[in-house]
Design a protein around this motif. Structure first.
Motif, PDB file in Angstrom:
ATOM      1  N   THR A 370       7.839   2.293   1.557  1.00  0.00           N
ATOM      2  CA  THR A 370       8.433   3.404   0.745  1.00  0.00           C
ATOM      3  C   THR A 370       9.036   2.923  -0.329  1.00  0.00           C
ATOM      4  N   ALA A 371      10.220   1.938   0.027  1.00  0.00           N
ATOM      5  CA  ALA A 371      11.081   1.454  -0.971  1.00  0.00           C
ATOM      6  C   ALA A 371       9.983   0.646  -2.006  1.00  0.00           C
ATOM      7  N   ARG A 372       9.141  -0.219  -1.455  1.00  0.00           N
ATOM      8  CA  ARG A 372       8.217  -0.996  -2.216  1.00  0.00           C
ATOM      9  C   ARG A 372       7.368  -0.022  -3.365  1.00  0.00           C
ATOM     10  N   LEU A 375       9.689   0.791  -6.211  1.00  0.00           N
ATOM     11  CA  LEU A 375      10.005  -0.055  -7.054  1.00  0.00           C
ATOM     12  C   LEU A 375       8.542  -0.661  -7.887  1.00  0.00           C
ATOM     13  N   GLY A 376       7.491  -0.224  -7.520  1.00  0.00           N
ATOM     14  CA  GLY A 376       6.408  -0.731  -8.060  1.00  0.00           C
ATOM     15  C   GLY A 376       5.925  -2.057  -7.484  1.00  0.00           C
ATOM     16  N   LEU A 377       6.358  -2.434  -6.443  1.00  0.00           N
ATOM     17  CA  LEU A 377       5.730  -3.600  -5.631  1.00  0.00           C
ATOM     18  C   LEU A 377       4.431  -3.266  -4.958  1.00  0.00           C
ATOM     19  N   ALA A 378       3.922  -4.631  -4.741  1.00  0.00           N
ATOM     20  CA  ALA A 378       2.716  -4.429  -3.532  1.00  0.00           C
ATOM     21  C   ALA A 378       3.270  -3.638  -2.328  1.00  0.00           C
ATOM     22  N   SER A 379       2.486  -2.724  -1.755  1.00  0.00           N
ATOM     23  CA  SER A 379       2.741  -2.174  -0.435  1.00  0.00           C
ATOM     24  C   SER A 379       1.890  -2.065   0.526  1.00  0.00           C
ATOM     25  N   THR A 380       0.952  -2.940   0.533  1.00  0.00           N
ATOM     26  CA  THR A 380       0.282  -3.268   1.722  1.00  0.00           C
ATOM     27  C   THR A 380       0.625  -4.594   2.234  1.00  0.00           C
ATOM     28  N   PRO A 381       1.056  -4.464   3.654  1.00  0.00           N
ATOM     29  CA  PRO A 381       1.626  -5.567   4.433  1.00  0.00           C
ATOM     30  C   PRO A 381       0.599  -6.694   4.261  1.00  0.00           C
ATOM     31  N   PRO A 382       0.540  -7.994   3.951  1.00  0.00           N
ATOM     32  CA  PRO A 382      -0.659  -9.097   4.289  1.00  0.00           C
ATOM     33  C   PRO A 382      -0.914  -8.872   5.842  1.00  0.00           C
ATOM     34  N   ALA A 383      -2.542  -9.282   6.000  1.00  0.00           N
ATOM     35  CA  ALA A 383      -2.995  -9.507   6.981  1.00  0.00           C
ATOM     36  C   ALA A 383      -2.175 -10.640   7.931  1.00  0.00           C
ATOM     37  N   GLY A 384      -1.992 -10.212   9.024  1.00  0.00           N
ATOM     38  CA  GLY A 384      -1.150 -11.068  10.080  1.00  0.00           C
ATOM     39  C   GLY A 384       0.274 -10.945  10.016  1.00  0.00           C
ATOM     40  N   TYR A 385       0.715 -10.015   9.330  1.00  0.00           N
ATOM     41  CA  TYR A 385       2.251  -9.821   9.269  1.00  0.00           C
ATOM     42  C   TYR A 385       2.487  -8.405   9.894  1.00  0.00           C
ATOM     43  N   ASP A 386       2.503  -8.390  11.401  1.00  0.00           N
ATOM     44  CA  ASP A 386       2.642  -7.164  11.782  1.00  0.00           C
ATOM     45  C   ASP A 386       3.964  -7.357  12.718  1.00  0.00           C
ATOM     46  N   GLN A 387       4.330  -6.200  13.729  1.00  0.00           N
ATOM     47  CA  GLN A 387       5.550  -6.353  14.256  1.00  0.00           C
ATOM     48  C   GLN A 387       5.420  -7.268  15.450  1.00  0.00           C
ATOM     49  N   GLU A 388       4.263  -7.436  16.057  1.00  0.00           N
ATOM     50  CA  GLU A 388       4.164  -8.439  17.130  1.00  0.00           C
ATOM     51  C   GLU A 388       4.240  -9.823  16.645  1.00  0.00           C
ATOM     52  N   ASP A 389       4.040  -9.943  15.639  1.00  0.00           N
ATOM     53  CA  ASP A 389       4.203 -11.477  14.934  1.00  0.00           C
ATOM     54  C   ASP A 389       5.513 -11.500  14.597  1.00  0.00           C
ATOM     55  N   GLY A 390       6.245 -10.676  14.449  1.00  0.00           N
ATOM     56  CA  GLY A 390       7.844 -10.870  13.901  1.00  0.00           C
ATOM     57  C   GLY A 390       7.578 -10.980  12.567  1.00  0.00           C
ATOM     58  N   GLY A 391       6.615 -10.439  12.089  1.00  0.00           N
ATOM     59  CA  GLY A 391       6.330 -10.395  10.562  1.00  0.00           C
ATOM     60  C   GLY A 391       6.827  -9.088   9.670  1.00  0.00           C
ATOM     61  N   GLY A 392       7.703  -8.334  10.431  1.00  0.00           N
ATOM     62  CA  GLY A 392       8.126  -6.868   9.745  1.00  0.00           C
ATOM     63  C   GLY A 392       8.916  -7.370   8.552  1.00  0.00           C
TER      64      GLY A 392
END
Length: 413
Positions: A370-372, A375-392
């Protein structure tokens, strides 16, 4: 190739050899008459003697007078030449005087340059030009922000030159950073590769600040010195973005920094990078039970980074549409900071995992979307960066480098 001068006077082509002393008056015509009735060269026995020779120092004085880098030499030679001309009756007075005049002008100019410090700038320019020539002979150079095509269309193997092309279109690679290795003997291929790995993977964030905007098919490559180019002074390593297969190419620039982003976007991403660096400093041992002390120190670093990140986000004046999303994000970051602090205190592996798991929930990438967007930044998390990977994210944890050898994604829960 120059042809060496003849050993001595030579007769004109097509004529028989002549008496070197010519013909005495009254002896009759020469057997082989010349256009003007006498031989063109002699030693003083002819009624028409050759003109006096030109003084050699006079010629030298003129030459050195024309050479602005050695004016004093021409001045001295001119004075000596005038003296010899008077004594020997030689020619060349005009050359000597001209050389002295030119040398005088050159000397005055040199004195002025030295007085104003221009000589230093001149020689610096000469030295820089020499370095560029030397470096050019050692290896080609590419600048950060340039895009190029390789001659073979691949980023793998040896490269001897590249063709710079606009970044807006298709290209093989984009340069995002350059750095120079220390002087000394050639450190070896492995040492150079290690240096490129360490620096390039860090320097990418100052060029592509928004890692969410980097496509999934982009990887990092680098140009490094070879043993031969090192011997010629090449110390530069160039860091590049390219396609993961080395040949697929890229389209458009990946640059995301202060030259392409607004002040609010830069402030958000700079705060995110504080946490990125802390997450990247995880212990090499992926399991907490294998290095609990190391993970506790890491937890302290992450907790401190979250505190700094919160301060940066709170200290910035956000646009109206982004105030509330950023404030909500800050609340989660503060809670995550406390969880990391508790993990740093514990001496029990299971307790560490409990606090670590809650911290990951609080910095889940979805919480920053939501914040992204605001601010007009990319808002789709890159592949592989999820909660289980510690990539939040939580403002930056998405860049922790999961799978990179030291990121939060290496901690196994």
């Amino acid at each position: 190739m120059e042809t060496p001068p003849p050993a001595g006077p030579q007769e004109p082509q097509g004529r028989p050899p002549q008496n070197p002393y010519g013909v005495y008056p009254g002896q009759g015509p020469a057997p082989y008459p010349y256009p003007y009735g006498y031989q063109p060269w002699g030693h003083g026995y002819l009624p028409y003697n050759a003109p006096p020779p030109v003084n050699g120092l006079a010629i030298s004085a003129l030459v050195f007078g024309l050479l602005c880098c050695l004016p004093l030499v021409g001045l001295v030679l001119g004075f000596v030449a005038l003296g010899q001309i008077r004594r020997k009756g030689e020619r060349g007075r005009g050359m000597a005087v001209a050389g002295m005049v030119l040398s005088g002008i050159g000397t005055a100019t040199l004195a002025l340059v030295l007085a104003t410090g221009g000589a230093s700038a001149f020689w610096e320019g000469v030295e820089e030009g020499a370095r560029e020539v030397s470096e050019g002979s050692a290896a080609f150079s590419v600048d950060a922000g340039e895009c190029f095509d390789t001659q073979g269309g691949s980023l793998e193997g040896m490269a001897y030159d590249v063709d710079t092309v606009p970044c807006e279109g298709e290209h093989d690679a984009e340069v995002f950073a350059n750095f120079t290795m220390a002087d000394g003997g050639y450190p070896g291929d492995d040492a150079i590769t290690d240096a490129a790995d360490d620096r390039c993977y860090t320097l990418q964030y100052s060029y592509a600040m928004d890692s969410w905007a980097v496509p999934d098919d982009v990887d990092i490559y680098y140009f490094t010195p070879t043993r031969d180019s090192w011997s010629l002074g090449d110390r530069e390593i160039s860091c590049l973005f390219g396609n993961v297969d080395g040949k697929g190419g890229l389209t458009g620039s990946l640059r995301q920094d202060a030259t392409t982003l607004d002040a609010d976007q830069v402030a958000y991403l700079e705060a995110a990078q504080v946490l990125n660096e802390a997450m990247d400093s995880a212990p090499e041992e992926p399991y907490v039970e294998d290095d609990l002390p190391g993970h506790k120190k890491w937890a302290t670093r992450v907790s401190d980074a979250l505190g700094e990140q919160v301060g940066m986000l709170r200290g910035h004046e956000w646009p109206a549409g982004a105030e509330k999303p950023v404030a909500t994000l800050v609340e989660d970051l503060e809670s995550a900071k406390d969880e990391w602090a508790e993990a740093a205190k514990t001496s029990d592996v299971d307790t560490f995992y409990e606090h670590y798991g809650r911290a990951l929930d609080l910095t889940d990438a979805k919480k920053s979307v939501t914040a992204r967007k605001a601010l007009g930044l990319a808002s789709t998390p890159p592949a592989g960066y999820d909660q289980e990977d510690g990539g939040g994210e939580g403002g930056g944890a998405e860049d922790a480098g999961a799978g990179g050898g030291s990121g939060g994604g290496d901690v196994q829960v």
